[in-house]
Scaffold this motif. Structure first.
Motif, short mmCIF file in Angstrom:
data_model
loop_
_atom_site.label_atom_id
_atom_site.label_comp_id
_atom_site.label_asym_id
_atom_site.label_seq_id
_atom_site.Cartn_x
_atom_site.Cartn_y
_atom_site.Cartn_z
N ALA A 110 0.84 -1.26 0.12
CA ALA A 110 -0.08 0.07 0.06
C ALA A 110 1.03 1.19 0.02
N PHE A 111 1.96 1.08 0.64
CA PHE A 111 2.95 2.44 0.56
C PHE A 111 3.58 2.66 -0.78
N ASP A 112 4.08 1.45 -1.49
CA ASP A 112 4.99 1.80 -2.64
C ASP A 112 4.17 1.98 -3.88
N GLY A 113 3.00 2.00 -3.71
CA GLY A 113 1.80 2.17 -4.68
C GLY A 113 1.76 1.27 -5.94
N SER A 114 2.46 0.13 -5.87
CA SER A 114 2.13 -0.84 -6.84
C SER A 114 0.96 -1.60 -6.58
N ALA A 115 0.30 -1.85 -5.54
CA ALA A 115 -1.13 -2.62 -5.45
C ALA A 115 -2.14 -1.35 -5.85
N SER A 116 -1.88 -0.01 -5.72
CA SER A 116 -2.81 0.75 -5.93
C SER A 116 -2.88 0.87 -7.36
N SER A 117 -1.49 0.94 -8.18
CA SER A 117 -1.52 0.86 -9.56
C SER A 117 -2.14 -0.35 -10.44
N TYR A 118 -2.12 -1.87 -9.59
CA TYR A 118 -2.82 -2.72 -10.18
C TYR A 118 -4.37 -2.75 -10.05
N MET A 119 -4.79 -2.16 -8.79
CA MET A 119 -6.24 -1.93 -8.53
C MET A 119 -6.79 -0.87 -9.53
N HIS A 120 -6.07 -0.02 -10.00
CA HIS A 120 -6.49 1.02 -10.98
C HIS A 120 -6.53 0.34 -12.37
N GLN A 121 -5.80 -0.49 -12.82
CA GLN A 121 -5.58 -1.20 -14.09
C GLN A 121 -7.16 -2.08 -13.97
N LEU A 122 -7.28 -2.67 -12.91
CA LEU A 122 -8.37 -3.64 -12.77
C LEU A 122 -9.81 -2.77 -12.82
N GLN A 123 -9.65 -1.67 -12.29
CA GLN A 123 -10.93 -0.71 -12.45
C GLN A 123 -11.02 -0.31 -13.69
N GLN A 124 -10.12 0.15 -14.48
CA GLN A 124 -10.18 0.35 -15.77
C GLN A 124 -10.40 -0.82 -16.87
N LYS A 125 -9.95 -1.70 -16.82
CA LYS A 125 -10.18 -2.99 -17.57
C LYS A 125 -11.56 -3.88 -17.25
N TYR A 126 -11.72 -3.89 -15.91
CA TYR A 126 -12.85 -4.97 -15.73
C TYR A 126 -13.89 -4.07 -14.80
N ASN A 127 -13.78 -2.83 -14.50
CA ASN A 127 -14.77 -2.05 -13.64
C ASN A 127 -14.97 -2.67 -12.55
N PHE A 128 -13.80 -3.16 -11.71
CA PHE A 128 -13.62 -3.66 -10.37
C PHE A 128 -13.99 -2.65 -9.53
N ARG A 129 -14.64 -3.08 -8.32
CA ARG A 129 -14.60 -2.02 -7.11
C ARG A 129 -14.15 -2.83 -5.96
N SER A 130 -13.56 -1.94 -5.01
CA SER A 130 -12.70 -2.50 -3.81
C SER A 130 -12.97 -2.54 -2.52
N ILE A 131 -13.21 -3.69 -1.86
CA ILE A 131 -13.41 -3.71 -0.62
C ILE A 131 -12.30 -4.31 0.07
N VAL A 132 -11.86 -3.71 1.27
CA VAL A 132 -10.68 -4.36 1.79
C VAL A 132 -10.99 -4.59 3.33
N VAL A 133 -10.40 -5.63 3.80
CA VAL A 133 -10.45 -6.13 5.13
C VAL A 133 -9.13 -6.39 5.82
N SER A 134 -8.82 -5.67 7.11
CA SER A 134 -7.75 -6.21 7.61
C SER A 134 -7.79 -6.97 8.78
N ILE A 135 -7.12 -7.94 8.79
CA ILE A 135 -7.14 -8.93 9.76
C ILE A 135 -6.27 -8.51 11.19
N GLY A 136 -6.96 -8.85 12.23
CA GLY A 136 -6.24 -8.24 13.62
C GLY A 136 -6.30 -7.22 14.19
N PRO A 137 -6.29 -6.96 15.34
CA PRO A 137 -6.73 -5.80 16.15
C PRO A 137 -5.64 -4.57 15.86
N ASN A 138 -4.33 -4.91 15.34
CA ASN A 138 -3.59 -3.68 15.10
C ASN A 138 -3.83 -3.08 13.85
#
Length: 174
Positions: A110-138
């Protein structure tokens, strides 16, 4: 090989809660899902289903057990690898609503931008929408991958069912 506790937390959330909503209908194909592990999703290619293959929660549970048995502890896990795999290897078809539910514990990508870049490509190509779940109390910083702050959740043993119900409501009201 010993599995990391975080990996077990992801597995528990998915199997106990995520797919177990009465709002989903896998049998008639109106709900389609696949499990894509990270890191190195390509390592698991023989175990990753194609979108219409999962016709029940039982098949998804069997599939995630297969994937979990193959999980390797690698030194550089990144969520972006799962996104890249979906982009390059799994076409969701002609669905008008594609939702990517990321369940993870790793916030490095999430910090280096790579995942965000791929997410953007998925949104552009397949119209993906994104829900995120972090596991754990921290808290971690996967929130930047969610479509909106309302689509970001932190799941623990005590609220996992509630989180899964919120995700189900979002998906079923699109």
């Amino acid at each position: 090989m010993t599995k990391l506790p975080q990996t077990q937390g992801v597995l528990n959330f998915i199997q106990k809660y995520l797919y177990n909503s009465t709002n989903y209908n896998f049998e008639d194909g109106s709900t389609q899902a696949i499990n894509v592990p990270y890191p190195d999703s390509g390592v698991y290619e023989n175990y990753i289903l194609h979108y219409p293959d999962a016709t029940s929660t039982e098949l998804l549970d069997i599939n995630i057990d297969q994937l979990y048995s193959e999980v390797m502890v690698l030194t550089d896990p990144k969520i972006e690898r799962a996104y890249e795999y979906i982009l390059e290897e799994r076409d969701p078809g002609t669905s008008s609503t594609n939702i990517l539910v990321t369940v993870g514990v790793d916030d490095i990508a999430a910090f280096d931008g790579s995942a965000s870049s791929y997410m953007h490509q998925l949104q552009q190509k397949y119209n993906f929408r994104s829900i995120v779940v972090s596991i754990g109390p921290n808290p971690n910083y996967l929130e930047v991958l969610a479509e909106s702050p309302d689509w970001y959740f932190t799941a623990t043993d005590s609220n996992g069912k509630w989180v899964a119900e919120q995700i189900s409501r979002i998906i079923c009201h699109l």
